[in-house]
Design a protein around this motif. Structure first.
Motif, PDB file in Angstrom:
ATOM      1  N   LEU A 105       0.831  -1.202   0.000  1.00 37.76           N
ATOM      2  CA  LEU A 105       0.000   0.000   0.000  1.00 37.76           C
ATOM      3  C   LEU A 105       0.869   1.257   0.000  1.00 37.76           C
ATOM      4  CD1 LEU A 105      -3.290   0.610   1.807  1.00 37.76           C
ATOM      5  CD2 LEU A 105      -1.439   2.200   2.265  1.00 37.76           C
ATOM      6  N   ALA A 106       1.936   1.251   0.807  1.00 34.75           N
ATOM      7  CA  ALA A 106       2.840   2.407   0.841  1.00 34.75           C
ATOM      8  C   ALA A 106       3.512   2.610  -0.508  1.00 34.75           C
ATOM      9  CB  ALA A 106       3.884   2.218   1.937  1.00 34.75           C
ATOM     10  N   LEU A 107       3.913   1.519  -1.157  1.00 34.25           N
ATOM     11  CA  LEU A 107       4.534   1.614  -2.470  1.00 34.25           C
ATOM     12  C   LEU A 107       3.544   2.162  -3.500  1.00 34.25           C
ATOM     13  CD1 LEU A 107       6.946   1.059  -4.297  1.00 34.25           C
ATOM     14  CD2 LEU A 107       6.100  -1.282  -4.600  1.00 34.25           C
ATOM     15  N   ALA A 108       2.291   1.686  -3.455  1.00 33.16           N
ATOM     16  CA  ALA A 108       1.264   2.182  -4.376  1.00 33.16           C
ATOM     17  C   ALA A 108       0.996   3.667  -4.144  1.00 33.16           C
ATOM     18  CB  ALA A 108      -0.020   1.373  -4.208  1.00 33.16           C
ATOM     19  N   PHE A 109       0.994   4.072  -2.906  1.00 31.86           N
ATOM     20  CA  PHE A 109       0.775   5.478  -2.558  1.00 31.86           C
ATOM     21  C   PHE A 109       1.827   6.367  -3.210  1.00 31.86           C
ATOM     22  CE2 PHE A 109       1.778   8.890   0.593  1.00 31.86           C
ATOM     23  CZ  PHE A 109       0.624   9.633   0.438  1.00 31.86           C
ATOM     24  N   VAL A 110       3.094   5.960  -3.111  1.00 29.88           N
ATOM     25  CA  VAL A 110       4.183   6.758  -3.691  1.00 29.88           C
ATOM     26  C   VAL A 110       4.142   6.699  -5.214  1.00 29.88           C
ATOM     27  CG1 VAL A 110       6.684   6.974  -3.877  1.00 29.88           C
ATOM     28  CG2 VAL A 110       5.637   6.472  -1.659  1.00 29.88           C
ATOM     29  N   ALA A 111       3.930   5.483  -5.770  1.00 32.33           N
ATOM     30  CA  ALA A 111       3.955   5.309  -7.217  1.00 32.33           C
ATOM     31  C   ALA A 111       2.813   6.023  -7.922  1.00 32.33           C
ATOM     32  CB  ALA A 111       3.916   3.816  -7.564  1.00 32.33           C
ATOM     33  N   SER A 112       1.724   6.292  -7.211  1.00 28.74           N
ATOM     34  CA  SER A 112       0.574   6.964  -7.824  1.00 28.74           C
ATOM     35  C   SER A 112       0.862   8.405  -8.186  1.00 28.74           C
ATOM     36  CB  SER A 112      -0.628   6.923  -6.882  1.00 28.74           C
ATOM     37  OG  SER A 112      -0.411   7.778  -5.756  1.00 28.74           O
ATOM     38  N   GLY A 113       1.857   9.004  -7.548  1.00 26.62           N
ATOM     39  CA  GLY A 113       2.136  10.420  -7.753  1.00 26.62           C
ATOM     40  C   GLY A 113       1.346  11.340  -6.845  1.00 26.62           C
ATOM     41  N   LEU A 114       0.448  10.785  -6.040  1.00 32.28           N
ATOM     42  CA  LEU A 114      -0.371  11.621  -5.159  1.00 32.28           C
ATOM     43  C   LEU A 114       0.472  12.465  -4.197  1.00 32.28           C
ATOM     44  CD1 LEU A 114      -3.700  10.733  -3.418  1.00 32.28           C
ATOM     45  CD2 LEU A 114      -1.849  11.730  -2.094  1.00 32.28           C
TER      46      LEU A 114
END
Length: 489
Positions: A265-274
């Motif tokens: 989840l933390a990786l997805a958060f960063v990778a999203s660009g948000l």
């Protein structure tokens, strides 16, 4: 005579076309997935929504810790055909979020022509990304339109100089706030914004009583309608409030896959660009807001900061760390874009780059998921049951994987279609064990690999009952399938 550009000939401004494209991009992200196999949550909620009536459990035969508006929406999708109707409902919700985000920008900064594009763009680049669980319809997706509509209505109410119009908008905001919470109990965003503006805006403070009254009335009305279908207010309170505290204690002791999911989840958060987009909007949106005309919206910067902080806390406290939790951060970023639009700061290259990076992330991940679909190991078990089960057979999946039952068109005599309710309400598995040795025993029991030894649940009695009264007939993917061997004594 020079030729007039076609967009001007038809009277449509270029920025309007940009807004239309933002909506189209957000919706098109759903189209490749209209017919894809259901996820566990989608299958389970469709079963609950389709079977909701006066019955033995909270929602007819089934129990789940979710409010009634969510179940009603899934019931609507079930009545309209199921999978495709549900995905179209998700696409509609996505489009509404982008449109409403644009209206919020217009309400927050009417003197800035780019404001609707800033807010709608922030929504468009985030709502469809698979990194936030996009392409799968869940409570967060269906609740977002109510959240953004409620925030927009309350900001417009505080900005309006007309008493009648301001009152109507405040009442609308209260209705939307209540409906959002009745879709997913953690979607408290509208209430958070209203409370912050209660402190920071005199005009918003005057609208708060109407907002609060309409929210309370809406909750009462929804609870009353649910009671007419057999779902009592006491049962709802137990499911959406009391159960969450009990579940929190269970999740806190979980030593299974939650830490791994938290890292993903933390990786997805960063990778999203948000984070980059939020940082750019927050950094460039410092200083005092622009001087506005007679329509003067409250300064939204503090409300945006508080809302984002609350949304992050909600994601962390969710406990299970599923990717779809992250879509709950979208309203906070949209409100931050609205606060940025209220300031005279121009859209610089760094801000535009943040939008571009976030949008590119969504497009690339969508393309990847189209080419490499999300694996559904449950489909093999569903195919087996569909091929071998009789039309009136029943089945239980231990635990989760309700999409197996939905795809195989089988009902379950066990009320818990998800693992967490079973872990909290039937931790010794005594209810399930009693069921499989009773006259109501399911014809089929599907056991996920390792399920009976997980979460410190006592599965010995259930194992013995399955060994005595059921035949192990197949192992497909990570599921072992048992068939009732003889009539119960």
């Amino acid at each position: 005579m020079p030729e007039v550009p076609w967009r001007r000939r038809v009277g449509v401004a270029p920025k309007t076309w940009v807004a239309v494209m933002a909506i189209a991009v957000a919706v098109l992200g759903w189209l490749p997935f209209l017919g894809r196999a259901l996820g566990p949550d989608e299958g389970g909620f469709l079963m609950v929504g389709g079977a909701w009536h006066d019955g033995t459990s909270l929602y007819g035969p089934y129990w789940v810790d979710r409010p009634p508006v969510l179940i009603a929406l899934f019931g609507l999708a079930d009545a309209l055909g199921g999978t495709v109707a549900l995905r179209l409902l998700g696409a509609l919700a996505t489009a509404l979020v982008v449109v409403l985000a644009g209206v919020l920008g217009r309400s927050a900064a009417p003197e800035r022509r780019s404001a609707p594009l800033l807010t709608a763009g922030a929504a468009a680049v985030l709502v469809a990304t698979p990194l936030f669980g996009g392409t799968v319809v869940d409570g967060e997706v269906l609740g977002l339109p109510f959240v953004v509509a409620g925030v927009t209505a309350y900001v417009a109410s505080a900005a309006s100089r007309s008493t009648r119009r301001g009152l109507a908008l405040a009442l609308t905001a209260g209705v939307c706030a209540a409906l959002a919470v009745m879709v997913k109990q953690s979607l408290v965003d509208v209430g958070v914004v209203a409370v912050v503006l209660l402190v920071t805006s005199r005009q918003a403070r005057r609208r708060f009583p109407a907002f609060l009254a309409s929210a309370v009335v809406t909750v009462v009305v929804v609870a009353g309608l649910a009671a007419l279908r057999g779902t009592s207010p006491a049962g709802l309170w137990d499911a959406v409030v009391t159960f969450r505290f009990e579940a929190g204690r269970v999740l806190a002791a979980d030593d299974g896959n939650a830490p791994q999911r938290a890292r993903e989840l933390a990786l997805a958060f960063v990778a999203s660009g948000l984070p980059l987009l939020a940082l750019a909007l927050g950094w460039r949106g410092r200083g005092r807001p622009s001087v506005q005309g007679p329509w003067t919206a409250p300064d939204l910067r503090i409300a945006a900061y508080v809302l984002l902080a609350v949304e992050v806390v909600v994601v962390v406290l969710g406990g299970n760390f599923w990717l779809h939790y992250l879509i709950g951060l979208v309203p906070g970023v949209v409100l931050l874009a609205a606060a940025f639009a209220q300031r005279p700061a121009p859209v610089t290259r760094s801000t535009a780059a943040a939008y571009a990076v976030t949008g590119l992330s969504s497009v690339l991940v969508l393309a990847w998921v189209v080419v490499h679909p999300i694996g559904r190991p449950e489909l093999a078990a569903a195919d087996y049951l569909e091929a071998h089960a009789a039309p009136d057979d029943t089945a239980v999946v231990v635990f989760g994987g309700a999409n197996i039952l939905r795809e195989a068109d089988l009902e379950s005599p066990y009320p818990y279609l998800w693992s967490l309710p079973a872990r909290v309400r039937d931790p010794e598995l005594s209810d399930l064990t009693d069921l499989v040795v009773s006259s109501r025993r399911p014809d089929w029991v599907v056991v996920a690999y390792g399920a009976l030894g997980a979460w410190e649940m006592d599965g010995d009695a259930l194992r013995s009952a399955l060994a005595r009264d059921y035949d192990e007939v197949a192992t497909v993917e990570r599921f072992t399938i048992y068939r009732s061997g003889h009539d119960a004594g």
